[in-house]
Design a protein around this motif. Structure first.
Motif, PDB file in Angstrom:
ATOM      1  N   THR A 101       0.833  -1.203   0.000  1.00 62.03           N
ATOM      2  CA  THR A 101       0.000   0.000   0.000  1.00 62.03           C
ATOM      3  C   THR A 101       0.868   1.254   0.000  1.00 62.03           C
ATOM      4  N   SER A 102       0.535   2.194  -0.904  1.00 64.49           N
ATOM      5  CA  SER A 102       1.310   3.444  -0.914  1.00 64.49           C
ATOM      6  C   SER A 102       0.446   4.671  -0.665  1.00 64.49           C
ATOM      7  N   ASN A 103      -0.892   4.498  -0.673  1.00 63.63           N
ATOM      8  CA  ASN A 103      -1.804   5.617  -0.398  1.00 63.63           C
ATOM      9  C   ASN A 103      -2.836   5.174   0.635  1.00 63.63           C
ATOM     10  N   ILE A 104      -2.962   5.936   1.710  1.00 56.53           N
ATOM     11  CA  ILE A 104      -3.931   5.597   2.758  1.00 56.53           C
ATOM     12  C   ILE A 104      -4.840   6.783   3.033  1.00 56.53           C
ATOM     13  N   LEU A 105      -6.142   6.492   3.072  1.00 56.60           N
ATOM     14  CA  LEU A 105      -7.133   7.474   3.503  1.00 56.60           C
ATOM     15  C   LEU A 105      -7.654   6.996   4.858  1.00 56.60           C
ATOM     16  N   LEU A 106      -7.451   7.808   5.889  1.00 55.54           N
ATOM     17  CA  LEU A 106      -7.935   7.453   7.231  1.00 55.54           C
ATOM     18  C   LEU A 106      -9.319   8.043   7.423  1.00 55.54           C
ATOM     19  N   ASP A 107     -10.314   7.166   7.488  1.00 55.80           N
ATOM     20  CA  ASP A 107     -11.690   7.615   7.720  1.00 55.80           C
ATOM     21  C   ASP A 107     -11.904   7.703   9.234  1.00 55.80           C
ATOM     22  N   LEU A 108     -12.009   8.937   9.721  1.00 58.69           N
ATOM     23  CA  LEU A 108     -12.087   9.175  11.171  1.00 58.69           C
ATOM     24  C   LEU A 108     -13.509   9.427  11.657  1.00 58.69           C
ATOM     25  N   ALA A 109     -14.488   9.213  10.768  1.00 58.92           N
ATOM     26  CA  ALA A 109     -15.879   9.553  11.133  1.00 58.92           C
ATOM     27  C   ALA A 109     -16.345   8.820  12.384  1.00 58.92           C
ATOM     28  N   GLY A 110     -15.853   7.604  12.587  1.00 58.35           N
ATOM     29  CA  GLY A 110     -16.314   6.811  13.725  1.00 58.35           C
ATOM     30  C   GLY A 110     -15.458   6.962  14.975  1.00 58.35           C
ATOM     31  N   VAL A 111     -14.484   7.889  14.935  1.00 59.19           N
ATOM     32  CA  VAL A 111     -13.604   8.061  16.101  1.00 59.19           C
ATOM     33  C   VAL A 111     -14.311   8.942  17.134  1.00 59.19           C
ATOM     34  N   SER A 112     -14.578   8.371  18.286  1.00 61.10           N
ATOM     35  CA  SER A 112     -15.315   9.093  19.324  1.00 61.10           C
ATOM     36  C   SER A 112     -14.396   9.925  20.212  1.00 61.10           C
TER      37      SER A 112
ATOM     38  N   LEU B  12     -10.264  11.771   6.450  1.00 58.34           N
ATOM     39  CA  LEU B  12     -11.647  11.916   6.002  1.00 58.34           C
ATOM     40  C   LEU B  12     -12.579  12.054   7.201  1.00 58.34           C
ATOM     41  N   ASN B  13     -13.388  13.087   7.170  1.00 61.99           N
ATOM     42  CA  ASN B  13     -14.515  13.265   8.090  1.00 61.99           C
ATOM     43  C   ASN B  13     -14.228  13.164   9.589  1.00 61.99           C
ATOM     44  N   PRO B  14     -13.211  13.859  10.082  1.00 60.44           N
ATOM     45  CA  PRO B  14     -13.058  13.874  11.546  1.00 60.44           C
ATOM     46  C   PRO B  14     -14.183  14.688  12.173  1.00 60.44           C
ATOM     47  N   SER B  15     -14.575  14.340  13.389  1.00 59.02           N
ATOM     48  CA  SER B  15     -15.587  15.126  14.098  1.00 59.02           C
ATOM     49  C   SER B  15     -14.997  16.494  14.450  1.00 59.02           C
ATOM     50  N   GLU B  16     -15.860  17.368  14.907  1.00 54.07           N
ATOM     51  CA  GLU B  16     -15.400  18.699  15.307  1.00 54.07           C
ATOM     52  C   GLU B  16     -14.347  18.593  16.416  1.00 54.07           C
ATOM     53  N   GLU B  17     -14.603  17.662  17.355  1.00 60.61           N
ATOM     54  CA  GLU B  17     -13.683  17.470  18.485  1.00 60.61           C
ATOM     55  C   GLU B  17     -12.323  16.961  18.005  1.00 60.61           C
ATOM     56  N   VAL B  18     -12.349  15.997  17.077  1.00 52.27           N
ATOM     57  CA  VAL B  18     -11.102  15.434  16.567  1.00 52.27           C
ATOM     58  C   VAL B  18     -10.379  16.454  15.684  1.00 52.27           C
TER      59      VAL B  18
ATOM     60  N   ASP C 116      -2.782  19.906  10.611  1.00 50.56           N
ATOM     61  CA  ASP C 116      -3.593  20.275   9.445  1.00 50.56           C
ATOM     62  C   ASP C 116      -2.744  20.931   8.354  1.00 50.56           C
ATOM     63  N   ALA C 117      -1.580  21.467   8.724  1.00 51.02           N
ATOM     64  CA  ALA C 117      -0.709  22.085   7.714  1.00 51.02           C
ATOM     65  C   ALA C 117      -0.070  21.026   6.823  1.00 51.02           C
ATOM     66  N   TYR C 118      -0.001  19.804   7.314  1.00 46.39           N
ATOM     67  CA  TYR C 118       0.725  18.753   6.584  1.00 46.39           C
ATOM     68  C   TYR C 118      -0.150  17.586   6.142  1.00 46.39           C
ATOM     69  N   LEU C 119      -1.431  17.629   6.515  1.00 48.65           N
ATOM     70  CA  LEU C 119      -2.355  16.559   6.121  1.00 48.65           C
ATOM     71  C   LEU C 119      -3.656  17.166   5.600  1.00 48.65           C
ATOM     72  N   GLU C 120      -4.053  16.745   4.398  1.00 46.07           N
ATOM     73  CA  GLU C 120      -5.338  17.192   3.857  1.00 46.07           C
ATOM     74  C   GLU C 120      -6.481  16.573   4.648  1.00 46.07           C
ATOM     75  N   ILE C 121      -7.521  17.382   4.881  1.00 44.10           N
ATOM     76  CA  ILE C 121      -8.715  16.872   5.564  1.00 44.10           C
ATOM     77  C   ILE C 121      -9.892  17.008   4.604  1.00 44.10           C
ATOM     78  N   HIS C 122     -10.506  15.887   4.249  1.00 44.35           N
ATOM     79  CA  HIS C 122     -11.617  15.869   3.301  1.00 44.35           C
ATOM     80  C   HIS C 122     -12.930  15.540   4.003  1.00 44.35           C
ATOM     81  N   SER C 123     -14.018  16.021   3.399  1.00 44.54           N
ATOM     82  CA  SER C 123     -15.345  15.684   3.926  1.00 44.54           C
ATOM     83  C   SER C 123     -16.131  14.841   2.926  1.00 44.54           C
ATOM     84  N   ASP C 124     -15.572  14.620   1.724  1.00 46.03           N
ATOM     85  CA  ASP C 124     -16.246  13.825   0.696  1.00 46.03           C
ATOM     86  C   ASP C 124     -15.317  12.688   0.268  1.00 46.03           C
TER      87      ASP C 124
END
Lengths: 142, 120
Positions: B43-54, B88-94, B104-112
């Protein structure tokens, strides 16, 4: 008489969830605004994590956490049985440094300071370390 | 904490790690280990989906930091955002802790998700 809550947990990383639940439930009972409570929950998690990982050195000694509301402020006191630790002097992590040149870790104390108006570490022989956090203006406005 | 692994093909192959639960000092090694296994298997590309991180503490950011460095070995300019790890999709708290610690300066944050996959 001030309103307060207290919990003693065994110092295991698996108990961090219980610590966070205690802060959330006690904070709600004390009337702390939710955005401030989120920051305090993070600060306590970081402090307890540091004690377990660096202070107790693998031992599962007890950690005591208390929250007390005083007027419009909240005071959180965390006591542990680790060797003396002085966290009063700390340096801010290199937040604008690219990740490949940034050291790992060192972020917990920064988050504790970010969440608190007062941070004081002290040690009493026979009683252990005490971390006292104070956050002002925490109570929800009605 | 649970980690679900999905593979998606955009302009490049992307591995999505969907995390649910608390990402703290008791669980961050699981994420780092899972990502390390994926990278070792190609794997050379990873998208971390954080939507479920409480909940995420600095230990979670430490794992993300380590994964970024594992993936960015062939990226010459480290002053720009990572081309190989995106969020992808971190909560407001995260999101708040990500920004407070300057990630955030070094990692893109996407909502889609589609947009995120096609950005690799």
């Amino acid at each position: 008489m001030a309103t307060s809550s207290e919990i003693t947990i065994e110092g295991r990383l698996e108990n961090l969830g219980e610590v966070r639940s205690f802060v959330t439930q006690s904070g709600e009972r004390l009337g702390i605004a939710s955005d401030i409570l989120t920051e305090l929950k993070l600060a306590v998690d970081e402090a307890v994590t540091n004690i377990i990982q660096h202070g107790h050195g693998g031992d599962t000694k007890d950690i005591n956490i208390s929250m007390i509301a005083i007027d419009n402020a909240v005071e959180i006191v965390i006591q542990d049985q680790a060797p003396p630790f002085d966290g009063n002097a700390y340096s801010e992590p290199m937040l604008s440094t690219p990740l490949d040149r940034r050291p790992y870790g060192g972020m917990g104390l920064y988050l504790i300071h970010q969440a608190s108006d007062e941070v004081k570490f002290s040690y009493r022989p026979g009683r252990g370390n005490e971390l006292r956090l104070v956050r002002n203006a925490v109570v929800k406005r009605s | 904490m649970q980690i679900q692994v999905d593979q998606e093909q955009g302009s490049a192959q992307v591995t999505i790690l969907r995390i649910s639960g608390d990402l703290d000092a008791s669980t961050h090694n699981e994420l780092q280990q899972k990502a390390s296994e994926m990278i070792e298997s190609g794997t050379s590309n990873i998208l971390l989906d954080l939507a479920g991180v409480s909940f995420m503490g600095s230990a979670g950011l430490r794992a993300i930091h380590a994964i970024t460095n594992m993936l960015n070995t062939e990226q010459s300019d480290h002053t720009i955002q990572s081309k190989h790890l995106k969020l992808l999709n971190p909560s407001e708290e995260v999101s708040k802790i990500i920004k407070t610690l300057g990630f955030d300066a070094y990692l893109e944050i996407h909502s889609d998700q589609s947009e995120a996959i096609n950005s690799f």
